[in-house]
Design an enzyme around this catalytic site. Structure first.
Site, mmCIF file in Angstrom:
data_model
loop_
_atom_site.group_PDB
_atom_site.id
_atom_site.type_symbol
_atom_site.label_atom_id
_atom_site.label_comp_id
_atom_site.label_asym_id
_atom_site.label_seq_id
_atom_site.Cartn_x
_atom_site.Cartn_y
_atom_site.Cartn_z
ATOM 1 N N TRP A 123 0.850 -1.209 0.000
ATOM 2 C CA TRP A 123 0.000 0.000 0.000
ATOM 3 C C TRP A 123 0.885 1.260 0.000
ATOM 4 C CZ3 TRP A 123 -2.305 2.194 5.092
ATOM 5 C CH2 TRP A 123 -3.162 3.258 4.817
ATOM 6 N N ASP A 166 1.262 -8.711 -0.833
ATOM 7 C CA ASP A 166 -0.102 -8.191 -0.835
ATOM 8 C C ASP A 166 -0.172 -6.851 -1.559
ATOM 9 O OD1 ASP A 166 -2.931 -8.138 0.305
ATOM 10 O OD2 ASP A 166 -2.146 -6.229 1.040
ATOM 11 N N TYR A 180 -4.450 0.620 -4.755
ATOM 12 C CA TYR A 180 -3.263 1.254 -4.171
ATOM 13 C C TYR A 180 -2.548 2.061 -5.257
ATOM 14 C CZ TYR A 180 -3.759 -2.056 -0.224
ATOM 15 O OH TYR A 180 -4.216 -2.789 0.849
ATOM 16 N N GLN A 203 -8.649 -10.849 5.269
ATOM 17 C CA GLN A 203 -7.625 -9.853 5.605
ATOM 18 C C GLN A 203 -8.267 -8.773 6.485
ATOM 19 O OE1 GLN A 203 -5.102 -6.572 3.243
ATOM 20 N NE2 GLN A 203 -4.750 -8.632 2.490
ATOM 21 N N LEU A 228 1.755 -2.969 12.646
ATOM 22 C CA LEU A 228 2.588 -1.964 13.345
ATOM 23 C C LEU A 228 1.816 -0.656 13.522
ATOM 24 C CD1 LEU A 228 5.948 -2.584 11.397
ATOM 25 C CD2 LEU A 228 5.331 -3.416 13.676
ATOM 26 N N ARG A 233 -1.153 10.101 8.115
ATOM 27 C CA ARG A 233 -1.096 9.923 9.565
ATOM 28 C C ARG A 233 -1.353 11.221 10.315
ATOM 29 N NH1 ARG A 233 4.300 6.164 9.614
ATOM 30 N NH2 ARG A 233 4.915 7.695 8.054
ATOM 31 N N GLY A 291 3.664 -3.118 6.021
ATOM 32 C CA GLY A 291 3.823 -2.124 4.960
ATOM 33 C C GLY A 291 5.289 -1.715 4.877
ATOM 34 N N GLN A 334 13.591 -2.315 6.031
ATOM 35 C CA GLN A 334 12.355 -2.565 6.797
ATOM 36 C C GLN A 334 11.883 -4.017 6.642
ATOM 37 O OE1 GLN A 334 9.453 0.508 5.794
ATOM 38 N NE2 GLN A 334 10.458 1.988 7.151
HETATM 39 N N1 LIG Z 1 -7.226 -4.592 3.311
HETATM 40 C C1 LIG Z 1 -7.123 -3.338 3.699
HETATM 41 O O1 LIG Z 1 -8.113 -2.601 3.789
HETATM 42 C C2 LIG Z 1 -5.775 -2.811 4.058
HETATM 43 C C3 LIG Z 1 -5.666 -1.569 4.712
HETATM 44 C C4 LIG Z 1 -4.387 -1.118 5.053
HETATM 45 C C5 LIG Z 1 -3.281 -1.873 4.744
HETATM 46 N N2 LIG Z 1 -3.406 -3.072 4.088
HETATM 47 C C6 LIG Z 1 -2.212 -3.886 3.730
HETATM 48 O O2 LIG Z 1 -1.432 -4.094 4.882
HETATM 49 C C7 LIG Z 1 -0.114 -3.541 4.701
HETATM 50 C C8 LIG Z 1 0.393 -3.026 6.031
HETATM 51 O O3 LIG Z 1 -0.443 -2.062 6.589
HETATM 52 P P1 LIG Z 1 0.047 -0.567 6.954
HETATM 53 O O4 LIG Z 1 0.935 -0.099 5.923
HETATM 54 O O5 LIG Z 1 -1.145 0.178 7.308
HETATM 55 O O6 LIG Z 1 0.741 -0.692 8.346
HETATM 56 P P2 LIG Z 1 1.972 -1.265 9.111
HETATM 57 O O7 LIG Z 1 2.572 -2.427 8.482
HETATM 58 O O8 LIG Z 1 1.379 -1.368 10.441
HETATM 59 O O9 LIG Z 1 2.979 -0.026 9.080
HETATM 60 C C9 LIG Z 1 3.762 0.239 7.960
HETATM 61 C C10 LIG Z 1 4.684 1.408 8.248
HETATM 62 O O10 LIG Z 1 5.537 1.108 9.349
HETATM 63 C C11 LIG Z 1 6.838 1.594 9.114
HETATM 64 N N3 LIG Z 1 7.736 0.419 9.121
HETATM 65 C C12 LIG Z 1 7.559 -0.785 8.524
HETATM 66 N N4 LIG Z 1 8.594 -1.606 8.791
HETATM 67 C C13 LIG Z 1 9.437 -0.915 9.578
HETATM 68 C C14 LIG Z 1 10.683 -1.222 10.175
HETATM 69 N N5 LIG Z 1 11.245 -2.417 10.041
HETATM 70 N N6 LIG Z 1 11.281 -0.257 10.914
HETATM 71 C C15 LIG Z 1 10.712 0.945 11.080
HETATM 72 N N7 LIG Z 1 9.530 1.295 10.526
HETATM 73 C C16 LIG Z 1 8.907 0.370 9.784
HETATM 74 C C17 LIG Z 1 6.814 2.318 7.773
HETATM 75 O O11 LIG Z 1 6.420 3.686 7.962
HETATM 76 P P3 LIG Z 1 7.386 4.899 8.207
HETATM 77 O O12 LIG Z 1 8.776 4.455 7.836
HETATM 78 O O13 LIG Z 1 6.897 6.021 7.408
HETATM 79 O O14 LIG Z 1 7.186 5.183 9.665
HETATM 80 C C18 LIG Z 1 5.641 1.685 7.089
HETATM 81 O O15 LIG Z 1 5.065 2.542 6.147
HETATM 82 C C19 LIG Z 1 -0.284 -2.510 3.584
HETATM 83 O O16 LIG Z 1 0.906 -2.240 2.893
HETATM 84 C C20 LIG Z 1 -1.303 -3.201 2.721
HETATM 85 O O17 LIG Z 1 -0.678 -4.174 1.894
HETATM 86 C C21 LIG Z 1 -4.638 -3.548 3.760
#
Ligand SMILES: NC(=O)c1ccc[n+]([C@@H]2O[C@H](COP(=O)([O-])OP(=O)(O)OC[C@H]3O[C@@H](n4cnc5c(N)ncnc54)[C@H](OP(=O)(O)O)[C@@H]3O)[C@@H](O)[C@H]2O)c1
Length: 310
Positions: free
Chosen positions: A22, A53, A58, A176, A207, A226, A278, A284
């Site tokens: 995403w 995913d 997206y 999901q 996260l 955010r 994400g 990451q």
């Molecule tokens: N089905 C749905 O409706 C839906 C909705 C949302 C997401 N999704 C899917 O789920 C995935 C994950 O969700 P999400 O992006 O909301 O949240 P997440 O995985 O909770 O957070 C991702 C964010 O955390 C930070 N991050 C990730 N790995 C890291 C690491 N190792 N060290 C430090 N920071 C790290 C990055 O942001 P920063 O570096 O900017 O801080 C990244 O953009 C999406 O990419 C998408 O594929 C699905």
């Protein structure tokens, strides 16, 4: 290095960490260089991640397109790709829900084109469309399945009642939902339902969009989506980030980073097969992949949950 789990009744063999793409949606996350993203995808595969995913919506196709370009370098039969349909989007930026049969059939073809693939492994309804009878939507999914365009199908953001209804109509094998250690609503009914039905569960935002990584102090401001989220503001932001960083001694005990500890604890729920993280760059995904196969003692698991009850 390769850690795999059986993804519910689909029987697919997937890495417990799934690569979330995403982040290639400029309207939410700002611009991200495609090359950086492609490098991260290749790194993901190198560190044992085989599950990717995305969604048609997206970046209005951008995520599928860049993911497809990067995945073209990897052996197709060794990777599992999930994409989604629901948002009917237009070149001028308008969008609205649409799970009508015609749209799904047409849009699946577009997704395959952007992904440069003959089939997707898991095709998901991104959310519930109140205007289209689920019978019609399910028939369209069955048609795609029979045509070999999708291997399995499932849903995202469905309530337990919507999921129960879906499972009566067709062979929905994946869900999901949103889930993290500060967002545990679905433990009440959706996760038990999925466990009973042996539905493959891959949770998103484990996260909480970066909030649970331990890298924030609670004073930062954001330019991306955010900036509008309550948990990234004021006292709440500070409380949560302090609580996460307070888990450092437990992380040290397991020689894990805070990111790895949070992901390992998220994956500890028996109904959760995978966590979709994400990803913005190679380091990451490398760090996230380090959570695979790690377990946490009962006492520490509940201590982590309690600490995050803020
Ligand atoms: N089905 C749905 O409706 C839906 C909705 C949302 C997401 N999704 C899917 O789920 C995935 C994950 O969700 P999400 O992006 O909301 O949240 P997440 O995985 O909770 O957070 C991702 C964010 O955390 C930070 N991050 C990730 N790995 C890291 C690491 N190792 N060290 C430090 N920071 C790290 C990055 O942001 P920063 O570096 O900017 O801080 C990244 O953009 C999406 O990419 C998408 O594929 C699905």
């Amino acid at each position: 290095m390769c850690c795999r789990v059986r993804f519910g009744k689909s029987g697919l063999s997937v890495s417990p960490i799934c690569y979330g793409s995403w982040q290639l949606s400029p309207r939410y996350w700002g611009e991200l260089p495609a090359e950086q993203f492609k490098k991260a995808i290749h790194r993901a595969f190198d560190v044992g991640v085989n599950f990717f995913d995305t969604a048609d919506a997206y970046g209005d196709g951008l995520s599928e397109q860049v993911l497809g370009e990067a995945l073209a370098d990897l052996p197709r039969e060794e990777i599992v790709v999930a994409t989604k349909v629901y948002w009917h989007f237009y070149p001028d930026g308008r969008r609205h829900p649409d799970l009508s049969a015609d749209y799904i059939i047409r849009e699946c073809e577009q997704s395959l084109k952007r992904l440069k693939m003959d089939y997707v492994d898991i095709y998901l309804l991104h959310a519930y469309d109140p205007l289209t009878p689920l019978e019609e939507t399910t028939e369209a999914l069955e048609k795609l399945y029979r045509a070999g365009k999708i291997r399995y199908y499932g849903a995202s953001n469905f309530t337990v009642e919507q999921m129960r209804y879906a499972c009566k109509l067709g062979n929905y094998v994946a869900l999901q939902p949103r889930y993290s250690l500060i967002d545990r609503e679905i433990e009440k009914d959706l996760l038990p339902y999925c466990a009973i039905e042996d539905i493959g569960v891959f949770v998103f935002s484990p996260l909480y969009h970066g909030l649970l990584t331990g890298k924030y102090q609670g004073t930062e401001t954001f330019e991306d989506f955010r900036k509008n989220l309550p948990r990234f503001q004021g006292e709440k932001f500070k409380q949560i980030t302090d609580a996460v960083r307070g888990l450092k001694p437990i992380a040290d005990k397991y020689q894990m980073s805070l990111v790895q500890l949070i992901l390992a604890a998220t994956l500890a729920h028996p109904a959760v097969h995978c966590a979709i993280v994400g990803i913005k760059n190679a380091s990451q995904i490398e760090e996230a992949a380090g959570a695979m196969g790690k377990s946490i003692e009962r006492e520490d698991y509940f201590a982590i949950r309690n600490a995050l009850n803020v």
